[in-house]
Design a protein around this motif. Structure first.
Motif: not given
Length: 224
Positions: A61, A64-65, A106
């Motif tokens: 996360d 990806r963020g 993912e």
């Protein structure tokens, strides 16, 4: 005027080939390493250990963020403050491999979770070990779902490789910036840069479409 610019661009042909080669090598190494690492992380994340799954999920996360440009700056400019000196090529490989691994993790995790629970329970009842269940039952079924988005992700990551030009690596994008200083026609120069990326990505785009069609046809046969 335009003809003179084309002649100037022709003189930059060797530099353009060098940049294209760097983009291909950088992308290929990163995607191979990222795929191996991503599959490993995806399997671990769905392995049932909540602590490991949570740690992997938090890292995925985070990556990806946050912008990829920030990540590569941290690796190339900030790590030396802690005594870790990296050249631009190594920093680019590490950053792209990490990015690829997180997205592929993912995709793989979603594919594994899509396998019907009954299949896993049947494998368990057959006495297969966890690794045998994963290798012989779960992964073969998950791969049919994983392959199309995986190939599509490869295309996105090849385009993301253009960011390494920000740390001085002479890839295709940086070649464009160098050439445009001699040929003051940014539209023409970066149009050709875009064509270069398209040539690299188009075979993967076609492969992804073919896999999607095959998967859709297989799904239709199952429905019948």
């Amino acid at each position: 005027m335009i003809w003179q610019q084309f002649l100037s661009l022709a003189g930059s042909y060797p530099l353009a080939l060098r940049g294209l080669g760097m983009t291909v090598v950088l992308s290929l190494i990163s995607l191979v390493l990222g795929t191996l690492l991503g599959f490993g992380l995806g399997i671990l994340r769905t392995g049932g250990n909540r602590l490991i799954s949570g740690v992997i999920g938090a890292w995925v996360d985070l990556i990806r963020g946050t912008p990829f440009l920030v990540q590569i700056f941290l690796i190339f400019f900030i790590l030396p403050e802690f005594g870790i000196e990296l050249d631009a090529f190594t920093a680019g490989i590490i950053a792209l491999t990490n990015l690829a691994a997180c997205f592929i993790c993912e995709i793989v995790a979603a594919g594994i979770r899509s396998v019907p629970t009954g299949q896993v329970e049947a494998a368990l009842a057959s006495g297969l070990s966890r690794w045998q269940r994963m290798r012989q039952v779960v992964l073969p079924q998950a791969m049919r779902i994983v392959l199309p988005p995986l190939v599509g992700q490869y295309v996105l990551l090849i385009k993301d490789s253009s960011v390494v030009s920000a740390i001085g690596l002479t890839d295709l994008t940086r070649v464009g910036w160098l050439v445009v200083q001699r040929v003051p026609n940014g539209l023409l120069v970066f149009f050709l840069v875009g064509v270069g990326y398209f040539i690299v990505c188009y075979p993967l785009i076609m492969l992804a479409r073919r896999l999607e069609r095959r998967m859709g046809a297989a799904h239709g046969e199952v429905q019948l």
